[in-house]
Every structure is written in structure tokens, then in C-alpha cells.
Design an enzyme around this catalytic site. Structure first.
Site, PDB file in Angstrom:
ATOM      1  N   VAL A  82      -9.449   5.437  17.553  1.00  0.00           N
ATOM      2  CA  VAL A  82      -9.046   5.833  18.905  1.00  0.00           C
ATOM      3  C   VAL A  82     -10.000   5.089  19.835  1.00  0.00           C
ATOM      4  O   VAL A  82     -11.184   5.403  19.893  1.00  0.00           O
ATOM      5  CB  VAL A  82      -9.145   7.360  19.110  1.00  0.00           C
ATOM      6  CG1 VAL A  82      -8.730   7.725  20.535  1.00  0.00           C
ATOM      7  CG2 VAL A  82      -8.304   8.106  18.087  1.00  0.00           C
ATOM      8  N   HIS A  83      -9.484   4.066  20.506  1.00  0.00           N
ATOM      9  CA  HIS A  83     -10.297   3.211  21.389  1.00  0.00           C
ATOM     10  C   HIS A  83     -10.025   3.641  22.822  1.00  0.00           C
ATOM     11  O   HIS A  83      -8.946   3.402  23.361  1.00  0.00           O
ATOM     12  CB  HIS A  83      -9.938   1.737  21.183  1.00  0.00           C
ATOM     13  CG  HIS A  83     -10.919   0.805  21.785  1.00  0.00           C
ATOM     14  ND1 HIS A  83     -10.974   0.567  23.144  1.00  0.00           N
ATOM     15  CD2 HIS A  83     -11.903   0.075  21.222  1.00  0.00           C
ATOM     16  CE1 HIS A  83     -11.949  -0.294  23.386  1.00  0.00           C
ATOM     17  NE2 HIS A  83     -12.527  -0.603  22.228  1.00  0.00           N
ATOM     18  N   ILE A  84     -10.990   4.272  23.457  1.00  0.00           N
ATOM     19  CA  ILE A  84     -10.789   4.895  24.759  1.00  0.00           C
ATOM     20  C   ILE A  84     -10.969   3.869  25.872  1.00  0.00           C
ATOM     21  O   ILE A  84     -12.078   3.437  26.166  1.00  0.00           O
ATOM     22  CB  ILE A  84     -11.735   6.092  24.940  1.00  0.00           C
ATOM     23  CG1 ILE A  84     -11.536   7.065  23.774  1.00  0.00           C
ATOM     24  CG2 ILE A  84     -11.490   6.775  26.280  1.00  0.00           C
ATOM     25  CD1 ILE A  84     -12.697   7.982  23.521  1.00  0.00           C
TER      26      ILE A  84
END
Length: 164
Positions: A82-84
Site C-alpha cells: 500500500v503506497h500512500i
């Protein structure tokens, strides 16, 4: 008698939206690392909430010092990133408050991080949050992306992994 219900080949893993928002194709993410699937296949979310939750049950295997991403590994070996936001590594952790650390076990829907998306929108190139299967080519799974256009945090199934 009931053992036959759980034959290998019938199992699937459903990944839920880690944040509420508009679901967009990975190909439409304005960053070639994601749009060209260099890190793997997946889906992206234009967030409308500040809480990031676990999209799957698993172990936290990556939480960089810059806090801009969380990597998880499921029991069956699927690795989910999960790359914010985009270009958020340059924020050096500002705008991110982790609720987990590397090695933690999490259940689908558990809080991973609280984000200040107003700060991220002002100081990074985008708040778009890709959710990527980083080892999909190394698994015996087929991944199907949802056709939904909006996701609810911890509820909307965004990716389904099935036995090939």
C-alpha cells in the site's frame, strides 16, 4: 465428510480497499513505476478518508522510515504494498502516523496508518494510493481487479486472488 469443501484450488484471497475513495486503474496512475506495473499489478485509490487499514490478513513486512508505504504478506505468501500517495518518500514521514510496526500481525480492516491527506496533497505530487501485488508473477495465483468505481474502507473487495 466436509473435508472436500476445502480442496486446494478452491481457495481465494479477497483484498479490501485500505482507504475509502475513487478506484482507478493502475494504468491511469500518473507515475510510470505504477502505471507500467514495474512493481506489480494492482489498483489505485484517490482517497476520501485519512485512515489506512489492512487490505488483507497478514504480517507487516515493510514500513520504511519515511512511513509512506506499508508492505504486507499473507499466510499464503501474497505480498501487498500500500503506497500512500506519489512522490511521498520526500516528505520524510511528515503527514503519516503509523499504527503498526514491522513484524506485527494484522487482520483485514485493522488500522495501519492515519494520514494527513491535506498535507500530502500540498507537499507531494499526488495523494493517489496504489495497492500493488509485488510478487504476483511468483505465485500460483490469478489476480482479478474489481470493476467498482468507489471503495469503502475495509469493505469493498478490490482485488481477488484465486488459484490458477
Amino acid at each position: 465428510m466436509f473435508k472436500n469443501l476445502f480442496k486446494k484450488g478452491n481457495s481465494k484471497t479477497e483484498m479490501v480497499a485500505p482507504v475509502a475513495g475513487e478506484l482507478i486503474s493502475l494504468e491511469d496512475v500518473p507515475d510510470p513505476v505504477f502505471s507500467q506495473k514495474m512493481m506489480g499489478d494492482g489498483i489505485a485509490i484517490k482517497p476520501s478518508d485519512n485512515q489506512i487499514v489492512a487490505p488483507v490478513d497478514g504480517e507487516v513486512v515493510q514500513l520504511p522510515e519515511t512511513k509512506h508505504a506499508v508492505g504486507l504478506r499473507t499466510e499464503d505468501g501474497i505480498e501487498v504494498l500500500v503506497h500512500i500517495g506519489l512522490e511521498t518518500v520526500s516528505l520524510n514521514g511528515e503527514g503519516f502516523t503509523p499504527n503498526v510496526k514491522t513484524g506485527d500481525q494484522v487482520a483485514k480492516g485493522d488500522p495501519l496508518m492515519t494520514c494527513d491527506f491535506d498535507y500530502i496533497r500540498e507537499n507531494a505530487s499526488s495523494d493517489i494510493t496504489p495497492v500493488v501485488i509485488t510478487n504476483g508473477q511468483d505465485t500460483d495465483k490469478t489476480f482479478t481487479m474489481t470493476e467498482e468505481s468507489n471503495g469503502k474502507t475495509g469493505e469493498t473487495v478490490i482485488i481477488t486472488a484465486s488459484e490458477k
